[in-house]
Write an enzyme that holds these catalytic residues in place. Structure first.
Site, PDB file in Angstrom:
ATOM      1  N   HIS A 206       0.844  -1.198   0.000  1.00  0.00           N
ATOM      2  CA  HIS A 206       0.000   0.000   0.000  1.00  0.00           C
ATOM      3  C   HIS A 206       0.876   1.243   0.000  1.00  0.00           C
ATOM      4  O   HIS A 206       2.083   1.160   0.244  1.00  0.00           O
ATOM      5  CB  HIS A 206      -0.899   0.029   1.248  1.00  0.00           C
ATOM      6  CG  HIS A 206      -0.137   0.156   2.530  1.00  0.00           C
ATOM      7  ND1 HIS A 206       0.610  -0.884   3.074  1.00  0.00           N
ATOM      8  CD2 HIS A 206       0.036   1.215   3.378  1.00  0.00           C
ATOM      9  CE1 HIS A 206       1.182  -0.483   4.185  1.00  0.00           C
ATOM     10  NE2 HIS A 206       0.863   0.790   4.400  1.00  0.00           N
ATOM     11  N   ASP A 208       0.777   5.221   1.840  1.00  0.00           N
ATOM     12  CA  ASP A 208       0.116   5.922   2.940  1.00  0.00           C
ATOM     13  C   ASP A 208      -0.581   7.160   2.383  1.00  0.00           C
ATOM     14  O   ASP A 208       0.017   7.911   1.615  1.00  0.00           O
ATOM     15  CB  ASP A 208       1.123   6.332   4.006  1.00  0.00           C
ATOM     16  CG  ASP A 208       1.743   5.129   4.706  1.00  0.00           C
ATOM     17  OD1 ASP A 208       1.102   4.062   4.728  1.00  0.00           O
ATOM     18  OD2 ASP A 208       2.870   5.259   5.225  1.00  0.00           O
ATOM     19  N   HIS A 263       4.794   0.100  -0.041  1.00  0.00           N
ATOM     20  CA  HIS A 263       5.562  -0.713   0.903  1.00  0.00           C
ATOM     21  C   HIS A 263       4.667  -1.777   1.527  1.00  0.00           C
ATOM     22  O   HIS A 263       3.433  -1.749   1.386  1.00  0.00           O
ATOM     23  CB  HIS A 263       6.195   0.167   1.987  1.00  0.00           C
ATOM     24  CG  HIS A 263       5.217   1.032   2.722  1.00  0.00           C
ATOM     25  ND1 HIS A 263       4.641   2.159   2.180  1.00  0.00           N
ATOM     26  CD2 HIS A 263       4.701   0.958   3.982  1.00  0.00           C
ATOM     27  CE1 HIS A 263       3.829   2.736   3.039  1.00  0.00           C
ATOM     28  NE2 HIS A 263       3.844   2.016   4.148  1.00  0.00           N
ATOM     29  N   ARG A 273       8.034  -8.623  15.356  1.00  0.00           N
ATOM     30  CA  ARG A 273       8.376  -7.279  14.895  1.00  0.00           C
ATOM     31  C   ARG A 273       7.379  -6.301  15.499  1.00  0.00           C
ATOM     32  O   ARG A 273       6.159  -6.573  15.522  1.00  0.00           O
ATOM     33  CB  ARG A 273       8.319  -7.194  13.366  1.00  0.00           C
ATOM     34  CG  ARG A 273       8.522  -5.786  12.816  1.00  0.00           C
ATOM     35  CD  ARG A 273       8.426  -5.775  11.294  1.00  0.00           C
ATOM     36  NE  ARG A 273       8.390  -4.424  10.783  1.00  0.00           N
ATOM     37  CZ  ARG A 273       9.452  -3.685  10.514  1.00  0.00           C
ATOM     38  NH1 ARG A 273      10.658  -4.175  10.696  1.00  0.00           N
ATOM     39  NH2 ARG A 273       9.319  -2.441  10.056  1.00  0.00           N
TER      40      ARG A 273
END
Length: 339
Positions: A206, A208, A263, A273
């Site tokens: 996607h 941002d 990303h 993570r």
């Protein structure tokens, strides 16, 4: 530890994936915020990648590690305790489902509003109940990250030669700014070995929608960006630095000179993570259009003017991987007008 059934594993492995690039990409631009040439280097990075690593940023490392520790403790709570802060509407705790349109990831998250004028009782309640001063850690961290973000945006304006130099930072610092903060947790998935070399998507590809995104993560790989030629490359983790993403709104304001980087995050089989992302957005009523000073004589803007509310509403009705800016491109408007 969450153990997936084979049915659930098949569901996640059926999502769009591809093999990661061999090794980690070492070509990520690194910008020293105190470098006298920082404004020039930031513009170059935003034009080529829409993404860069920021060092010498001035945010205390203890603020990062404190919030990471407390966030990890929250995500390790029993599910019944975490569910008290969810489901997100849009703020609060979320698990697996990303947005209202069917996107799914191997992820848990907390989405918080950073505007003190917005009363978000549900997400504030988890801070009040949490025993280790979670709310204070979030507020301290966001305050420092905002300061750094304003400085970065002013250097961008300097590098682009647009005035006043706070033309971008004032949108994010406005008391009605529609900015938010997200804590993402990607638990380890040992069952990844059963996927025969395929990748498990933690957060799908996607861009941002906001003006700028400021990300800090722990020292676990997973983040990937898409280069201009369509190649996905893995970003080396660095828990002491920040990664800056250009958002769709800034791509429009620069008339495509800066690119909004696509990303995603891949899950890991052994390591968790955790990432913290500040999304700098303008007020809902703010009109988004190319800066006239960036248009050469006779050059037209590539995008129709829209308000941030209009774009945000459109973006959140879409799927993650959709090209959200397409509906606002003038060439697309012309095509639709002739249908």
């Amino acid at each position: 530890m969450v153990v997936l059934s084979q049915t659930a594993l098949d569901h996640y492995s059926s999502m769009k994936t591809c093999r990661p690039a061999n090794g980690l990409f070492t070509g990520i631009p690194v910008i020293d915020l105190k470098d006298p040439e920082a404004k020039t280097r930031i513009v170059e990075a935003c034009q080529e990648f829409g993404f860069f690593k920021l060092v010498n940023h001035g945010v205390p490392f203890e603020f990062m590690t404190r919030l990471e520790y407390l966030a990890m403790n929250f995500f390790n709570l029993p599910q019944s305790e975490k569910d008290k802060a969810g489901p997100p509407d849009p703020f609060g705790y979320g698990n697996k489902r990303i947005g209202p349109n069917g996107d799914v990831g191997w992820i848990e998250y907390l989405l918080l509003n950073t505007n003190p004028q917005v009363n978000c009782n549900k997400t504030l309640s988890i801070f009040q109940e949490y025993p280790q001063n979670f709310r204070s850690a979030v507020e301290d961290y966001i305050l420092e990250v905002k300061r750094m973000t304003y400085e970065v945006l002013e250097l961008m304006a300097d590098g682009l030669g647009i005035e006043p130099r706070n033309v971008l930072s004032k949108l994010v610092s406005d008391e009605k700014s529609d900015s938010c903060f997200r804590l993402n947790y990607y638990p380890p998935c040992p069952e990844l070995q059963a996927l025969s070399g395929r990748n498990l998507i933690g957060f799908g590809e996607h861009t941002d929608p906001q003006i700028i995104s400021v990300l800090r993560s722990n020292n676990t790989t997973g983040l990937q960006i898409c280069l201009r030629d369509g190649t996905w490359v893995s970003v080396p983790p660095d828990q002491t630095s920040f990664f800056i993403n250009i958002g769709d709104a800034l791509q429009v304001m620069t008339n495509g000179r800066f690119r909004s980087v696509k990303h995603r995050v891949l899950a890991d089989d052994m390591k968790s993570r955790i990432s913290m992302i500040y999304f700098g957005g303008p007020p809902l009523s703010e009109k988004i259009a190319p800066f006239p000073s960036l248009l050469a004589e006779g050059e037209e803007g590539l995008y129709e003017q829209f308000t941030w509310y209009e774009y945000k509403s459109s973006a959140y009705k879409s799927r993650l991987a959709d090209y959200r800016l397409g509906l606002f491109e003038k060439k697309m408007q012309a095509i639709l007008a002739n249908i």
